[in-house]
Design a protein around this motif. Structure first.
Motif, mmCIF file in Angstrom:
data_model
loop_
_atom_site.group_PDB
_atom_site.id
_atom_site.type_symbol
_atom_site.label_atom_id
_atom_site.label_comp_id
_atom_site.label_asym_id
_atom_site.label_seq_id
_atom_site.Cartn_x
_atom_site.Cartn_y
_atom_site.Cartn_z
ATOM 1 N N HIS A 199 1.496 -3.557 -7.399
ATOM 2 C CA HIS A 199 0.446 -2.649 -7.862
ATOM 3 C C HIS A 199 -0.897 -3.379 -7.909
ATOM 4 O O HIS A 199 -1.925 -2.849 -7.472
ATOM 5 N N ALA B 244 -2.176 -3.959 -4.445
ATOM 6 C CA ALA B 244 -2.646 -2.716 -3.835
ATOM 7 C C ALA B 244 -4.098 -2.439 -4.222
ATOM 8 O O ALA B 244 -4.882 -1.944 -3.394
ATOM 9 N N GLN C 186 9.392 1.588 -4.985
ATOM 10 C CA GLN C 186 10.266 2.532 -5.688
ATOM 11 C C GLN C 186 11.661 2.524 -5.055
ATOM 12 O O GLN C 186 12.670 2.594 -5.760
ATOM 13 N N CYS D 239 0.813 -1.219 0.000
ATOM 14 C CA CYS D 239 0.000 0.000 0.000
ATOM 15 C C CYS D 239 0.848 1.271 0.000
ATOM 16 O O CYS D 239 0.336 2.342 -0.305
ATOM 17 N N ASP D 240 2.103 1.167 0.341
ATOM 18 C CA ASP D 240 2.994 2.329 0.301
ATOM 19 C C ASP D 240 3.887 2.189 -0.927
ATOM 20 O O ASP D 240 4.897 1.491 -0.897
ATOM 21 N N ASN D 241 3.502 2.840 -2.011
ATOM 22 C CA ASN D 241 4.211 2.733 -3.290
ATOM 23 C C ASN D 241 5.670 3.170 -3.186
ATOM 24 O O ASN D 241 6.503 2.781 -3.996
ATOM 25 N N ARG D 242 5.995 3.959 -2.171
ATOM 26 C CA ARG D 242 7.377 4.419 -2.009
ATOM 27 C C ARG D 242 8.327 3.259 -1.731
ATOM 28 O O ARG D 242 9.496 3.314 -2.100
ATOM 29 N N ARG E 197 7.055 -5.033 -9.309
ATOM 30 C CA ARG E 197 6.363 -3.741 -9.191
ATOM 31 C C ARG E 197 4.903 -3.874 -9.607
ATOM 32 O O ARG E 197 3.995 -3.404 -8.923
#
Length: 176
Positions: free
Chosen positions: A168, A171, A33, A27-30, A164
């Motif tokens: 996604h 999420a 990344q 849930c934290d896309n950071r 990734r």
């Protein structure tokens, strides 16, 4: 090293807190990344190492490319199993290459890649949506490479691509 330890610790905390649910992680896309940036950094650093040997025993690496249309048609469990197969090959390739590299720079980077790939492997093994657990009897499409840098390229492509997109997709389901 601290980044590898941080990665493993964050995975274990997420798994422990959420009973093997990847919710907080995906849930934290950071976070993904951050892992992509780390994969790129490892690839760059190993490219700067001096005198990396050609592997006498080639590394068996997964072919991690895919078409977006094919990816979308798969269930999350199928995607998870596919990524586990890819990671199993990468972990094995990194471990095998470590035994063939005496250069400190190359050995350090391989060790870091091994820890990161193994952390993802352990995390993805810890949760499942279907009955039964992952069995190591998968046969992903693979290739043999004698260049150490190929291991890093494959890992970066896996994190940047399948992993990734998998996070996604998760999420969408878990982060409502």
């Amino acid at each position: 090293s601290p980044p590898g330890l941080l990665l493993l610790t964050s995975f274990l905390l997420h798994v422990k807190e959420d009973r093997a649910s990847p919710t907080r992680l995906v849930c934290d896309n950071r976070l993904i990344q951050k892992y992509i940036v780390e994969a790129k950094d490892m690839e760059k650093r190993v490219g700067q190492c001096q005198a990396l040997p050609t592997l006498s025993c080639p590394a068996v690496l997964p072919l991690v490319d895919f078409t977006f249309q094919q990816w979308k048609s798969k269930s999350n469990e199928t995607k998870r199993r596919e990524i586990l197969c890819d990671l199993a090959l990468l972990v094995g390739a990194a471990a095998g290459a470590q035994g063939q590299v005496s250069d400190e720079c190359g050995a350090r980077q391989l060790s870091q890649l091994y820890r990161h790939a193994n952390s993802f492997f352990l995390l993805l093994q810890s949760f499942s949506w279907e009955a039964g657990h992952w069995e190591p009897s998968c046969s992903p499409h693979s290739t043999e490479q004698t260049h150490i840098t190929s291991i890093f390229l494959t890992y970066r492509q896996l994190v940047q691509g399948k992993l990734r997109f998998f996070f996604h997709d998760l999420a969408k389901v878990l982060c409502k």
